[in-house]
Motif scaffolding. Structure first.
Motif, PDB file in Angstrom:
ATOM      1  N   GLY A  99      45.827  17.731  40.349  1.00  0.00           N
ATOM      2  CA  GLY A  99      46.594  16.727  41.081  1.00  0.00           C
ATOM      3  C   GLY A  99      47.515  17.405  42.071  1.00  0.00           C
ATOM      4  N   ARG A 100      48.538  16.674  42.521  1.00  0.00           N
ATOM      5  CA  ARG A 100      49.474  17.203  43.508  1.00  0.00           C
ATOM      6  C   ARG A 100      50.197  18.424  42.936  1.00  0.00           C
ATOM      7  NH1 ARG A 100      52.053  15.923  48.147  1.00  0.00           N
ATOM      8  NH2 ARG A 100      54.254  16.453  48.309  1.00  0.00           N
ATOM      9  N   GLY A 101      50.093  19.544  43.637  1.00  0.00           N
ATOM     10  CA  GLY A 101      50.728  20.775  43.194  1.00  0.00           C
ATOM     11  C   GLY A 101      49.973  21.480  42.079  1.00  0.00           C
ATOM     12  N   LYS A 102      48.816  20.986  41.688  1.00  0.00           N
ATOM     13  CA  LYS A 102      48.010  21.595  40.623  1.00  0.00           C
ATOM     14  C   LYS A 102      46.574  21.709  41.120  1.00  0.00           C
ATOM     15  CE  LYS A 102      50.016  20.251  36.332  1.00  0.00           C
ATOM     16  NZ  LYS A 102      49.779  19.425  35.159  1.00  0.00           N
ATOM     17  N   PRO A 103      46.285  22.775  41.864  1.00  0.00           N
ATOM     18  CA  PRO A 103      44.915  22.925  42.370  1.00  0.00           C
ATOM     19  C   PRO A 103      43.954  23.287  41.247  1.00  0.00           C
ATOM     20  CG  PRO A 103      46.198  24.850  42.915  1.00  0.00           C
ATOM     21  CD  PRO A 103      47.152  23.863  42.297  1.00  0.00           C
ATOM     22  N   PRO A 104      42.671  23.102  41.494  1.00  0.00           N
ATOM     23  CA  PRO A 104      41.686  23.493  40.473  1.00  0.00           C
ATOM     24  C   PRO A 104      41.802  24.983  40.167  1.00  0.00           C
ATOM     25  CG  PRO A 104      40.656  22.205  42.207  1.00  0.00           C
ATOM     26  CD  PRO A 104      42.047  22.468  42.648  1.00  0.00           C
ATOM     27  N   LYS A 105      41.589  25.354  38.916  1.00  0.00           N
ATOM     28  CA  LYS A 105      41.737  26.749  38.488  1.00  0.00           C
ATOM     29  C   LYS A 105      40.851  27.685  39.287  1.00  0.00           C
ATOM     30  CE  LYS A 105      44.544  26.688  34.877  1.00  0.00           C
ATOM     31  NZ  LYS A 105      45.750  27.465  34.799  1.00  0.00           N
ATOM     32  N   HIS A 106      39.637  27.262  39.653  1.00  0.00           N
ATOM     33  CA  HIS A 106      38.719  28.165  40.335  1.00  0.00           C
ATOM     34  C   HIS A 106      39.141  28.447  41.782  1.00  0.00           C
ATOM     35  CE1 HIS A 106      37.079  24.309  41.729  1.00  0.00           C
ATOM     36  NE2 HIS A 106      36.549  24.993  42.732  1.00  0.00           N
ATOM     37  N   THR A 107      40.081  27.657  42.359  1.00  0.00           N
ATOM     38  CA  THR A 107      40.534  27.908  43.730  1.00  0.00           C
ATOM     39  C   THR A 107      41.882  28.627  43.781  1.00  0.00           C
ATOM     40  OG1 THR A 107      41.643  25.768  43.890  1.00  0.00           O
ATOM     41  CG2 THR A 107      39.321  25.866  44.586  1.00  0.00           C
ATOM     42  N   GLN A 108      42.515  28.804  42.632  1.00  0.00           N
ATOM     43  CA  GLN A 108      43.812  29.473  42.616  1.00  0.00           C
ATOM     44  C   GLN A 108      43.647  30.977  42.813  1.00  0.00           C
ATOM     45  OE1 GLN A 108      45.812  28.520  38.983  1.00  0.00           O
ATOM     46  NE2 GLN A 108      45.901  26.337  39.435  1.00  0.00           N
ATOM     47  N   PHE A 109      44.699  31.638  43.365  1.00  0.00           N
ATOM     48  CA  PHE A 109      44.648  33.084  43.545  1.00  0.00           C
ATOM     49  C   PHE A 109      44.617  33.750  42.181  1.00  0.00           C
ATOM     50  CE2 PHE A 109      46.747  32.058  47.643  1.00  0.00           C
ATOM     51  CZ  PHE A 109      45.783  32.594  48.473  1.00  0.00           C
ATOM     52  N   LYS A 110      43.816  34.772  42.093  1.00  0.00           N
ATOM     53  CA  LYS A 110      43.707  35.536  40.854  1.00  0.00           C
ATOM     54  C   LYS A 110      44.689  36.698  40.891  1.00  0.00           C
ATOM     55  CE  LYS A 110      40.118  33.081  39.623  1.00  0.00           C
ATOM     56  NZ  LYS A 110      40.438  31.839  40.287  1.00  0.00           N
ATOM     57  N   LYS A 111      45.085  37.177  39.725  1.00  0.00           N
ATOM     58  CA  LYS A 111      45.998  38.315  39.646  1.00  0.00           C
ATOM     59  C   LYS A 111      45.353  39.537  40.273  1.00  0.00           C
ATOM     60  CE  LYS A 111      49.448  38.224  36.139  1.00  0.00           C
ATOM     61  NZ  LYS A 111      49.903  38.631  34.857  1.00  0.00           N
ATOM     62  N   GLY A 112      46.112  40.272  41.075  1.00  0.00           N
ATOM     63  CA  GLY A 112      45.619  41.500  41.685  1.00  0.00           C
ATOM     64  C   GLY A 112      44.528  41.284  42.703  1.00  0.00           C
ATOM     65  N   ASP A 113      44.617  40.212  43.474  1.00  0.00           N
ATOM     66  CA  ASP A 113      43.550  39.923  44.444  1.00  0.00           C
ATOM     67  C   ASP A 113      43.611  40.852  45.652  1.00  0.00           C
ATOM     68  OD1 ASP A 113      45.763  38.902  45.678  1.00  0.00           O
ATOM     69  OD2 ASP A 113      44.939  36.918  46.056  1.00  0.00           O
ATOM     70  N   GLY A 114      44.692  41.620  45.817  1.00  0.00           N
ATOM     71  CA  GLY A 114      44.753  42.630  46.857  1.00  0.00           C
ATOM     72  C   GLY A 114      45.087  42.125  48.248  1.00  0.00           C
ATOM     73  N   ARG A 115      45.441  40.870  48.389  1.00  0.00           N
ATOM     74  CA  ARG A 115      45.749  40.376  49.736  1.00  0.00           C
ATOM     75  C   ARG A 115      47.148  40.814  50.150  1.00  0.00           C
ATOM     76  NH1 ARG A 115      48.631  35.193  49.829  1.00  0.00           N
ATOM     77  NH2 ARG A 115      49.132  34.699  47.673  1.00  0.00           N
ATOM     78  N   LYS A 116      47.401  40.849  51.448  1.00  0.00           N
ATOM     79  CA  LYS A 116      48.709  41.246  51.974  1.00  0.00           C
ATOM     80  C   LYS A 116      49.722  40.147  51.685  1.00  0.00           C
ATOM     81  CE  LYS A 116      47.526  44.933  54.458  1.00  0.00           C
ATOM     82  NZ  LYS A 116      47.981  46.231  54.192  1.00  0.00           N
ATOM     83  N   ARG A 117      50.863  40.535  51.180  1.00  0.00           N
ATOM     84  CA  ARG A 117      51.926  39.572  50.920  1.00  0.00           C
ATOM     85  C   ARG A 117      52.852  39.558  52.136  1.00  0.00           C
ATOM     86  NH1 ARG A 117      48.741  39.160  47.310  1.00  0.00           N
ATOM     87  NH2 ARG A 117      49.156  38.585  45.168  1.00  0.00           N
ATOM     88  N   PRO A 118      53.339  38.398  52.534  1.00  0.00           N
ATOM     89  CA  PRO A 118      54.241  38.340  53.691  1.00  0.00           C
ATOM     90  C   PRO A 118      55.633  38.870  53.342  1.00  0.00           C
ATOM     91  CG  PRO A 118      54.039  36.181  52.703  1.00  0.00           C
ATOM     92  CD  PRO A 118      53.072  37.080  51.982  1.00  0.00           C
ATOM     93  N   GLY A 119      56.364  39.292  54.373  1.00  0.00           N
ATOM     94  CA  GLY A 119      57.751  39.700  54.182  1.00  0.00           C
ATOM     95  C   GLY A 119      57.906  41.185  53.936  1.00  0.00           C
ATOM     96  N   ARG A 120      59.163  41.573  53.831  1.00  0.00           N
ATOM     97  CA  ARG A 120      59.501  42.968  53.613  1.00  0.00           C
ATOM     98  C   ARG A 120      59.186  43.335  52.167  1.00  0.00           C
ATOM     99  NH1 ARG A 120      65.582  44.472  54.757  1.00  0.00           N
ATOM    100  NH2 ARG A 120      65.826  43.895  52.603  1.00  0.00           N
ATOM    101  N   PRO A 121      58.608  44.493  51.917  1.00  0.00           N
ATOM    102  CA  PRO A 121      58.297  44.894  50.539  1.00  0.00           C
ATOM    103  C   PRO A 121      59.563  45.014  49.693  1.00  0.00           C
ATOM    104  CG  PRO A 121      57.234  46.357  52.116  1.00  0.00           C
ATOM    105  CD  PRO A 121      58.152  45.465  52.893  1.00  0.00           C
ATOM    106  N   LYS A 122      59.435  44.753  48.426  1.00  0.00           N
ATOM    107  CA  LYS A 122      60.577  44.863  47.517  1.00  0.00           C
ATOM    108  C   LYS A 122      61.081  46.293  47.498  1.00  0.00           C
ATOM    109  CE  LYS A 122      59.272  41.192  44.372  1.00  0.00           C
ATOM    110  NZ  LYS A 122      58.848  40.845  43.024  1.00  0.00           N
ATOM    111  N   GLY A 123      62.389  46.438  47.530  1.00  0.00           N
ATOM    112  CA  GLY A 123      63.000  47.754  47.447  1.00  0.00           C
ATOM    113  C   GLY A 123      63.130  48.483  48.772  1.00  0.00           C
TER     114      GLY A 123
END
Length: 139
Positions: free
Chosen positions: A18-42
Motif C-alpha cells: 500500500g502507500r509507503g509499503k512497496p512490494p518486497k521484490h521492488t525494494q532496495f536490497k542490502k548492499g546493492d552498491g548504488r551511489k548514495r547522495p550527499g557527503r559521505p559520513k565522517g
C-alpha cells in the motif's frame, strides 16, 4: 497447483502492499552498491580541516629550549618577528591584526556606565511604581 508452489503474494500474508509499503521484490536490497547522495559520513568540510591543521603541534626552539607549540602560535611568532626585523609589509599586517583584535576585545567589554540619564530616570520611575504600597513614601 500443488501446495508447495504458492504465488508470491500468497506466501506472505503478514505484509500488505500500500502507500509507503512497496512490494518486497521492488525494494532496495542490502548492499546493492548504488551511489548514495550527499557527503559521505565522517568527511570534514574545509573549515574543519584548516582549523585542525592550525591546531597541529610542531617543534620549535624558543629561548634555546625545544618546545611543542601549535602552528597558529608559530605563525603569530614568525609574523611578529618579521615585523620587528623591519619588513614594512609584514609590520603593517601585524599592526592591523593587533588593532583588529583590540577593537573586538573593546567591543566585547561592557562599558562602565551603560545607562544614560534618561535611562536611569525611567528605571527609577518603574521602581517607584513596583514597590509595595506600605514601603512607598509620599514621592
Amino acid at each position: 497447483m500443488p501446495a508447495e508452489e504458492k504465488a508470491p503474494a500468497e506466501s506472505n500474508d503478514e505484509y500488505s502492499v500500500g502507500r509507503g509499503k512497496p512490494p518486497k521484490h521492488t525494494q532496495f536490497k542490502k548492499g546493492d552498491g548504488r551511489k548514495r547522495p550527499g557527503r559521505p559520513k565522517g568527511s570534514k568540510n574545509i573549515a574543519t580541516l584548516v582549523l585542525e591543521a592550525a591546531h597541529a603541534q610542531v617543534d620549535a626552539i624558543i629561548d634555546g629550549k625545544k618546545r611543542k607549540i601549535s602552528k597558529k602560535q608559530s605563525a603569530a611568532i614568525r609574523l611578529a618577528n618579521a615585523g620587528a626585523m623591519g619588513d614594512p609589509k609584514l609590520l603593517l599586517k601585524f599592526i592591523d591584526l593587533i588593532g583588529e583584535i583590540e577593537a573586538r576585545a573593546e567591543a566585547a567589554r561592557p562599558s562602565e556606565y551603560p545607562f544614560s540619564d534618561a535611562d536611569k530616570k525611567v528605571i527609577r520611575e518603574v521602581y517607584k511604581r513596583l514597590r509595595p504600597y506600605d514601603e512607598r513614601d509620599s514621592d
